[in-house]
Design a protein around this motif. Structure first.
Motif, short mmCIF file in Angstrom:
data_model
loop_
_atom_site.label_atom_id
_atom_site.label_comp_id
_atom_site.label_asym_id
_atom_site.label_seq_id
_atom_site.Cartn_x
_atom_site.Cartn_y
_atom_site.Cartn_z
N CYS A 1 0.92 -1.37 0.05
CA CYS A 1 -0.40 -0.04 0.42
C CYS A 1 0.80 1.22 0.47
O CYS A 1 2.37 1.33 0.35
CB CYS A 1 -1.05 0.16 1.01
SG CYS A 1 -0.05 0.84 2.79
N THR A 2 0.71 2.15 0.05
CA THR A 2 0.32 3.36 -0.03
C THR A 2 -0.76 4.40 -0.02
O THR A 2 -1.60 4.38 -0.93
CB THR A 2 1.17 3.87 -1.34
OG1 THR A 2 1.04 4.22 -2.45
CG2 THR A 2 2.67 3.22 -1.30
N GLY A 3 -0.38 5.47 0.67
CA GLY A 3 -1.37 6.66 0.33
C GLY A 3 -2.24 6.59 1.59
O GLY A 3 -3.26 7.40 1.58
N ALA A 4 -2.40 5.52 2.36
CA ALA A 4 -3.33 5.52 3.27
C ALA A 4 -3.44 6.45 4.56
O ALA A 4 -2.78 7.39 4.97
CB ALA A 4 -2.62 4.50 4.55
N ILE A 5 -4.70 7.18 4.24
CA ILE A 5 -5.32 7.79 5.64
C ILE A 5 -6.38 7.73 6.37
O ILE A 5 -7.42 6.87 6.11
CB ILE A 5 -5.40 8.96 4.40
CG1 ILE A 5 -5.69 10.87 5.37
CG2 ILE A 5 -7.06 8.92 3.91
CD1 ILE A 5 -4.28 10.84 5.81
N PHE A 6 -6.65 8.12 7.34
CA PHE A 6 -8.52 7.94 8.53
C PHE A 6 -9.06 9.23 7.71
O PHE A 6 -8.62 10.56 7.51
CB PHE A 6 -8.20 7.69 9.58
CG PHE A 6 -9.15 7.66 10.54
CD1 PHE A 6 -8.82 6.97 11.28
CD2 PHE A 6 -9.71 8.70 11.17
CE1 PHE A 6 -9.78 6.54 11.74
CE2 PHE A 6 -10.25 8.82 11.62
CZ PHE A 6 -10.78 7.33 12.29
N VAL A 7 -10.03 7.76 7.16
CA VAL A 7 -11.43 9.20 6.89
C VAL A 7 -12.04 8.86 8.65
O VAL A 7 -13.08 7.67 8.64
CB VAL A 7 -12.26 8.93 5.64
CG1 VAL A 7 -13.20 9.65 5.59
CG2 VAL A 7 -10.85 8.91 5.15
N ALA A 8 -12.55 10.19 8.97
CA ALA A 8 -13.24 10.11 10.32
C ALA A 8 -15.32 9.91 9.74
O ALA A 8 -15.68 11.39 8.69
CB ALA A 8 -12.90 11.83 10.48
N PHE B 1 3.28 8.41 -2.04
CA PHE B 1 3.64 9.39 -0.86
C PHE B 1 2.17 8.98 -0.17
O PHE B 1 1.78 8.46 1.09
CB PHE B 1 4.47 9.92 -0.92
CG PHE B 1 5.45 10.02 -1.54
CD1 PHE B 1 6.57 8.86 -1.19
CD2 PHE B 1 6.22 10.85 -2.26
CE1 PHE B 1 8.13 8.67 -1.75
CE2 PHE B 1 7.33 10.40 -2.40
CZ PHE B 1 8.13 9.85 -2.87
N HIS B 2 1.42 10.07 0.19
CA HIS B 2 1.22 10.56 1.32
C HIS B 2 -0.97 10.31 0.31
O HIS B 2 -0.42 11.71 -0.85
CB HIS B 2 0.93 11.78 2.23
CG HIS B 2 2.42 11.38 2.64
ND1 HIS B 2 2.32 11.21 3.80
CD2 HIS B 2 3.62 12.40 2.77
CE1 HIS B 2 3.60 11.52 4.37
NE2 HIS B 2 4.44 11.67 3.71
N GLY B 3 -1.44 10.44 1.41
CA GLY B 3 -2.77 10.20 1.00
C GLY B 3 -3.17 12.01 1.78
O GLY B 3 -3.34 12.45 2.39
N ALA B 4 -4.88 12.08 1.05
CA ALA B 4 -5.47 12.46 2.18
C ALA B 4 -7.43 12.26 1.63
O ALA B 4 -7.59 12.35 0.16
CB ALA B 4 -5.00 13.98 1.59
N PHE B 5 -8.16 12.44 2.05
CA PHE B 5 -9.40 12.76 2.49
C PHE B 5 -10.02 14.24 2.35
O PHE B 5 -9.89 14.32 3.51
CB PHE B 5 -10.42 11.10 2.97
CG PHE B 5 -11.79 11.15 2.18
CD1 PHE B 5 -11.93 10.77 1.33
CD2 PHE B 5 -12.92 11.71 3.07
CE1 PHE B 5 -12.39 10.00 0.71
CE2 PHE B 5 -14.20 12.02 2.15
CZ PHE B 5 -14.55 10.35 1.22
N MET B 6 -10.79 14.15 1.21
CA MET B 6 -10.96 16.14 1.26
C MET B 6 -12.70 15.31 1.18
O MET B 6 -13.70 15.23 -0.03
CB MET B 6 -10.94 16.71 -0.38
CG MET B 6 -9.50 16.62 -0.03
SD MET B 6 -8.46 17.32 0.81
CE MET B 6 -6.93 17.50 0.34
#
Length: 583
Positions: free
Chosen positions: A515-522, A574-579
């Motif tokens: 994996c790459t770019g894991a992010i927590f989604v509230a 690299f990094h992920g984000a959730f918008m």
């Protein structure tokens, strides 16, 4: 219209020969008048000379420097670039169920996607120069979650390069042109800097390949070597550079933080020349730089992250350094100096260099902060810590593959005290603002190496109970010589009383899936901190298929609640984000 005017001018010149009595001045005036009507503008001599000079410099560079493709192992195939797909495509292959209370929005991940087939090295009379593996033009990969009126999910995928100034320059030439200048022989790197600057007005490329962040309703792609680029989150088109209305003209961290309470954006920029480290604070509406401070660093620290608490900014000054003098003397540009000092600074939000309280700590390497917060008289920093830096790697001339592989090997990394280990653990520093005392300890043991941490971002800068991270597959990483992440970890950071280390749960992927770019989604309206999901891109190297998985954070070891299979390969990044936005 210009063609018609030019044609009329040509007819006039041929059909209306001036009588012999016409003076030279009259002829000149008639010609000038005709040229003005055609709207043809001749380039100025200065512009012509400049263009010719640049073309001569390009020719000189092309004759002296030979671009060479970097050798690639089959185990590294998913680090290779992909083409843009153009328009967004609908995704219909969904196993499981996207939760009904999952938020609408965009899951987006940044990463390198080098032009012209991959990263290059150069050979010249000055020696060799090359990129390091974290370089390459940025490409964002976005998954759009839109809920229809009947409650069904409509999912689509798109990707696109970030069109920085240097991306457009090199794309226009249609071949590799910017000389790599991160590592190699000192004369070759210095020559690359010089020729890049003469031809393009900048020493190196704007990569914009590390992360995507939001501020004041706008979205930005960034790498810490230059300014961010605003992007249209719906189309992924690049809008342009963001210099905060002309008030910030230096590199910009890949990990700015929103200050709890105020919503202001706290960021910093490091540079190879003085001032080495400047901190900036941007207003909550994104229109104004409300504070800027030179922290008077004595060296250029490659500081990748910054922390915030309710009252303070937390500064990292660790011994991974960029040093032009060292380069000029034949040494590496970027180096982890094991004998160097390490310190953590605690600075009042709008402070200056004199107001920073510095705490000397054990030398180590930290790229990513988990969180920072205040606990009574102490400022607490949680981060992912290793003994040495994963880049740039070995000194020039040593075997890179052997260097990385030996430091990823599981048997060598079980000894966490090894000075040569790339094993990364969660770590805690407690900084007493009254006494100056520092307490340090490991939060995780030697079973799993973790990095790319994330939290519920609603808890940035305040005490939190949970953290998440990507787990390094040490055996596979040792074989490939680069980190690959074979699972996810959930850290119970609030559960520290009965254990030497914090409790940790693992979500392991199938074999040869990373994996790459894991992010927590509230979860919208969630009550508890871990109400939500972890979402990440994964790639199955056996089938060469890329997917997105959604893991319930409260049932972390269970199977993903949804597995979304993509029709296009997504390289590691690299990094992920959730918008969370309404589409």
């Amino acid at each position: 219209m210009a063609t018609c005017s030019l044609k009329a001018f040509q007819v006039n010149c041929c059909a209306q020969r001036p009588p012999s009595s016409t003076t030279f001045e009259q002829m000149k005036n008639q010609l000038l008048s005709s040229f003005q009507k055609t709207s043809i503008k001749l380039p100025s001599p200065h512009a012509m000379i400049k263009k010719t000079s640049i073309e001569l410099l390009h020719s000189l560079t092309d004759s002296v420097f030979q671009f060479v493709d970097n050798q690639s192992d089959p185990s590294l195939s998913n680090f290779g670039p992909v083409e843009e797909i153009g328009e967004a495509i609908y995704v219909t292959d969904i196993q499981g169920t996207i939760p009904s209370d999952f938020p609408e929005g965009v899951y987006i991940r940044n990463g390198p996607n080098p032009l012209f087939g991959g990263l290059k090295s150069t050979k010249s009379i000055f020696g060799r120069s090359s990129h390091i593996w974290v370089e390459g033009e940025g490409m964002v990969h976005a998954l759009y979650f839109k809920k229809e009126s009947d409650g069904r999910w409509c999912v689509s995928y798109n990707n696109k390069h970030i069109e920085t100034d240097t991306y457009k320059m090199e794309k226009e030439r249609k071949n590799p042109s910017f000389l790599p200048a991160a590592e190699g022989d000192s004369p070759a790197i210095l020559s690359a800097y010089f020729l890049n600057f003469l031809r393009y007005g900048t020493f190196n490329k704007m990569y914009s390949n590390t992360t995507v962040f939001e501020h004041a309703g706008k979205f930005y792609s960034v790498a810490e070597n230059d300014l961010p680029q605003e992007i249209n989150i719906r189309t992924l088109e690049t809008v342009g550079n963001w210099d905060v209305n002309g008030s910030w003209n230096r590199p910009f961290t890949a990990h700015p933080k929103k200050a709890p309470g105020s919503g202001e954006l706290v960021m910093m920029g490091v540079n190879a020349v003085k001032p080495f480290f400047e901190l900036g604070i941007i207003s909550d509406d994104g229109n104004k730089l409300v504070h800027k401070a030179d922290l008077s660093f004595k060296r250029c620290t490659l500081s990748h992250d910054i922390g915030v608490t309710m009252r303070y900014n937390v500064i990292l000054d660790f011994p991974l350094t960029i040093d032009l003098k060292r380069l000029a003397n034949g040494g590496p540009l970027i180096k982890y100096v094991k004998e160097g000092y390490a310190r953590i600074g605690v600075m009042p939000r709008y402070g200056d260099a004199d107001s920073v309280r510095w705490f000397e700590v054990e030398p180590c390497c930290v790229f990513h902060i988990i969180n920072t917060y205040e606990d009574g008289n102490e400022v607490v920093l949680w981060a992912c810590r290793s003994r040495i830096s994963i880049f740039p790697g070995p000194d020039h001339g040593l075997n890179k593959y052997e260097w990385f592989s030996s430091r990823f090997k599981h048997e060598s990394n079980t000894n966490c005290d090894s000075d040569e280990s790339l094993f990364t653990q969660a770590y805690e520093w407690r900084l007493n603002m009254n006494t100056g005392e520092v307490k340090e300890r490991f939060l995780t043991g030697n079973l799993h190496s973790i990095d790319f941490p994330m939290i519920n971002e609603n808890f940035t800068g305040i005490k939190n109970e949970y953290g998440y991270a990507q787990i390094v597959d040490l055996d596979v990483s040792s074989f490939s010589g680069v980190p690959k992440y074979g699972g996810l970890a959930k850290l119970y950071l609030g559960d520290m009383k009965q254990h030497d280390y914090v409790k940790m749960e693992n979500h392991q992927f199938p074999k040869n899936t990373f994996c790459t770019g894991a992010i927590f989604v509230a979860k919208p309206g969630g009550i508890e901190e871990d109400d939500g999901w972890v979402i990440t891109f994964v790639h199955d190297e056996e089938t060469n298929i890329s997917r997105v998985i959604i893991v319930d954070a409260k049932k972390f070891t269970s199977e993903p609640v949804a597995i979304i299979t993509l029709s296009s390969r997504v390289p590691y990044g690299f990094h992920g984000a959730f918008m969370p936005i309404i589409l």
